[in-house]
Design an enzyme around this catalytic site. Structure first.
Site, short mmCIF file in Angstrom:
data_model
loop_
_atom_site.label_atom_id
_atom_site.label_comp_id
_atom_site.label_asym_id
_atom_site.label_seq_id
_atom_site.Cartn_x
_atom_site.Cartn_y
_atom_site.Cartn_z
CG ASP A 565 11.24 13.18 -23.02
OD1 ASP A 565 11.49 12.59 -24.10
OD2 ASP A 565 11.99 14.06 -22.56
CG ASP A 566 5.10 13.48 -24.69
OD1 ASP A 566 4.98 12.28 -24.99
OD2 ASP A 566 4.41 14.05 -23.83
#
Ligand code: 6R9
Length: 695
Positions: A565-566
């Protein structure tokens, strides 16, 4: 096949499963390596002498326990829970859970109806069983000649005094207390004092900025804030009180007033006289706490009553308040600590993590103290006054279990073997690693140089959310592979799924999820159960989604491949790219920012920020510095970008989405792997960025 079955099948079919140590050619720990084709096949066998005395002495023993933990989780965990003190036993159901969003609200409960207290189990229980005079905490100050220690009895007295102070100042069961302290004994004392009276502690890592602290104050509205005036980190004095003052003044302007700020005078860093003071709000710890009674009744709480809140980064700018409850967390941290480190009563344990992170919660304070362990706390930085400090501390306290992060291993490795080998380190028995994947070369250095090829390494994969270890070696039980977190802990069913959420079996790689809950799981995000459900349970219905990628090899060993994910992982600290971006764009001259992680030799990942400036503003060195500063001020020094890359414009799709995939390639200079750029609104942006890379 169920996940349980394939876990077991993998282990059973491993060709390294010994049918007695006899068929292992060399009986000492040995690395087979060079001649084998891939790293995956490097096996590091446990020393048979170690295994002989280990809590789990063979793969078979592990399999027996693991099988039971999966087939009969209620029986497995309640047997363990019965070894702790409960004022009242839990109800009929050991665990009730729903992890499937399609079946309603996500809900996890363990030992519901049981009344207990984790502080009581850490302290009173160990004292009653005769360990009152055992050292609970050894504290090593930043400077070489400053230290201290507390026995279990003394620690209990300190905890009770603070607990009484908190009660006298209106803190009640369920109230929140924010703790902004460095690694001094008052930090675990504060956590335990809160737990004793049923208050919810929220420790904020004392490297966070005033702005971050303010954000957390606004979110959980603490009754009281506990801090100290300053701390030494190497040669630097850090004025913590000033940061707290700034945070609290901003909070009160925004309607959240904190009535009391209890401040410990950390004498070795700063004198009282030099500390700024707000009369009426600020109170010196040393003036009030020692006057309180050294006994304090325990508040018996339900197993599902909250124990603490710990904020962590996610993929949006707003930090998430991870909430852990009491009973399951207690049983889980105690059990994982015991087995993953093969804990024995004679061990001296040192974990280099700060209590401001989950590792410090579960494996500095709770897990070890629940086991009656002697814990070393270190206030300073690991390379002060030089890169030998850790081994100096190991020899000084005869540390037997040493638990740290790959980033520290890599940085000490760079400083050379000499700093290590000039110390004896012969007390060391077990090593541990946490926070990010440990690369095989760092693993080998840790094993060969630090541990003299004698100490197994527990590479523990877990998260703030999981409360305790999820995938970890159990030392002595089975061979290790450098860089692999190996196999699941008891009661944990990791599954690897593909994009569509299908479980994949055998040798595979994909997204790491967990099927069924475990006692240490977090129960919600504070004040935002919906975000809890969407972030962790919606991507792959029926599972907890970790946010990590993972592959599994033919022997069933797990290899973590990093966040999908980020979120980036800088020196083991989780940082959301969105958090850094929002700090950058708060700079008046920054129009837009896109942040990606790049490989970093020591930190694991470094922060690489592309910035677009407001029209007409020229890019300059001065501006670069002030952009870095804005991140330091808004988040903390540990989140400062390693690199700012001026981007007159960013690569965007026609719908305006920034293509981070391309930015990652530019940042890591993998220019021949840019892939398809034809979907960009303006593909020429890419060349422009490449041209500016070295400016
Ligand atoms: C305990 C802790 C969690 C993230 C996690 C993963 C990474 C932690 C790891 C590891 C590979 C290990 N991570 N331990 N990756 N091997 N042994 O660090 O919690 O701060 O919440 O970070 O850290 O990416 O998702 P937290």
């Amino acid at each position: 096949a169920t996940n349980k079955n394939h876990q077991l099948r993998h282990v059973e079919s491993m060709n390294i499963l010994p049918s007695g140590a006899g068929n292992i050619p060399e009986l000492n720990a040995v690395i087979l390596g060079e001649s084998l084709a891939s790293e995956e096949h490097d096996l590091v066998f446990p020393n048979p002498k170690f295994s002989q005395h280990a809590l789990v002495s063979s793969p078979q023993k592990y399999l027996e326990m693991y099988t039971r933990s999966i087939e009969d989780p209620a029986g497995f965990w309640s047997d363990i829970a019965s070894e702790f003190y409960w004022k009242k036993k839990w109800g009929q159901q050991v665990c009730s859970q729903n992890l499937d969003v399609t079946k309603g609200r996500i809900n996890i409960e363990w030992f519901k109806g049981g009344l207990t207290n984790i502080c009581y189990n850490c302290l009173d229980k160990n004292i009653e069983s005769g360990n009152g005079d055992k050292i609970a905490l050894h504290w090593e100050g930043n400077e070489l000649n400053i230290d201290g220690s507390l026995t279990y009895k003394q620690l209990l007295e300190k905890v009770c005094q603070l607990a009484n102070f908190l009660k006298d100042n209106g803190v009640k069961k369920g109230d929140t207390v924010i703790v902004y302290l460095p690694m001094i004994m008052e930090l675990p004392i504060t956590m335990l004092a809160c737990a004793r009276i049923g208050a919810v502690h929220s420790v904020v890592f004392a490297g966070y900025s005033a702005e971050s602290l303010h954000q957390r104050v606004m979110d959980c509205k603490p009754k009281i804030v506990i801090t100290c005036n300053a701390v030494m980190r190497g040669k630097k004095v850090i004025n913590l009180k000033e940061i707290v003052d700034a945070a609290l003044s901003e909070s009160s302007q925004n309607g959240v007033f904190v009535a009391t700020c209890l401040t410990f005078e950390n004498e070795s860093a700063m004198k009282k006289e030099d500390t700024k003071w707000l009369k009426g709000r600020d109170v010196w710890w040393q003036d009030v706490v020692p006057k309180c009674s050294t006994t304090c009744d325990v508040e018996w709480v339900d197993a599902e009553d909250p124990l603490f809140l710990l904020y962590t980064s996610g993929s949006t700018g707003k930090p998430k308040g991870v909430l852990h409850t009491t009973g399951g967390y207690m049983i889980y941290t105690a059990t994982t600590f015991k087995y993953a480190f093969d804990y024995k009563d004679t061990d001296i344990y040192w974990c280099t993590a700060d209590c401001g992170w989950i590792t410090g919660h579960s494996y500095v304070t709770y897990g070890p103290l629940l086991n009656g362990a002697t814990v070393v706390l270190y206030e300073g930085v690991p390379n002060y006054p030089d890169a030998g400090r850790c081994w100096d501390i190991v020899d000084k306290y005869k540390v037997t279990i040493f638990y740290t992060a790959p980033t520290l291993v890599r940085s000490l490795m760079r400083d050379g073997d000499d700093y290590v080998t000039r110390y004896s380190r012969k007390s060391l028995r077990v090593l541990g690693s946490v926070g990010e994947p440990i690369n095989p070369s760092a693993w080998r250095w840790f094993f060969n140089v630090v541990g003299d090829s004698r100490c197994p390494i527990s590479d523990t994969w877990w998260q703030t959310e999981t409360g305790g270890f999820m995938i970890t070696p159990i030392p002595g039980a089975w061979p290790q592979k450098p860089g692999s977190a190996t196999l699941p802990f008891f009661g944990v069913q990791p599954v690897i799924v593909d994009e569509k959420g299908n479980e994949i079996d055998g040798e595979c790689s994909g997204y790491l999820c967990v099927k069924n809950s475990w006692p240490g799981a977090f129960r919600t995000l504070y004040g935002d159960h919906e975000r809890y459900e969407t972030t962790y349970f919606s991507a792959f219905p029926g599972y907890y989604f970790s946010g990590d990628g993972c592959s599994r090899d033919k022997d069933g060993y797990h290899w973590l491949t990093g966040r999908v994910d980020d979120v980036i992982n800088v020196s083991g600290h989780r940082i959301g790219t969105a958090e850094v971006e929002s700090a950058l764009v708060s700079h008046p001259q920054c129009a837009e920012a896109a942040v990606v992680g790049v490989e970093h030799e020591v930190k694991g990942q470094g922060i690489y920020a592309f910035v677009t400036l407001v029209d007409g503003i020229p890019y300059s060195e001065e501006l670069r510095k002030s952009l870095v500063l804005v991140v330091r001020n808004q988040i903390g020094a540990f989140a400062a970008p390693d690199r700012i890359h001026w981007a007159p414009s960013l690569p965007k799709t026609r719908s305006g989405k920034i293509m981070r995939r391309i930015l990652r390639k530019i940042a890591s200079k993998q220019l021949d792997e840019l892939g398809d750029i034809s979907t960009l609104a303006d593909p020429s942006v890419v060349d422009q960025l490449i041209a500016l890379a070295d400016s």
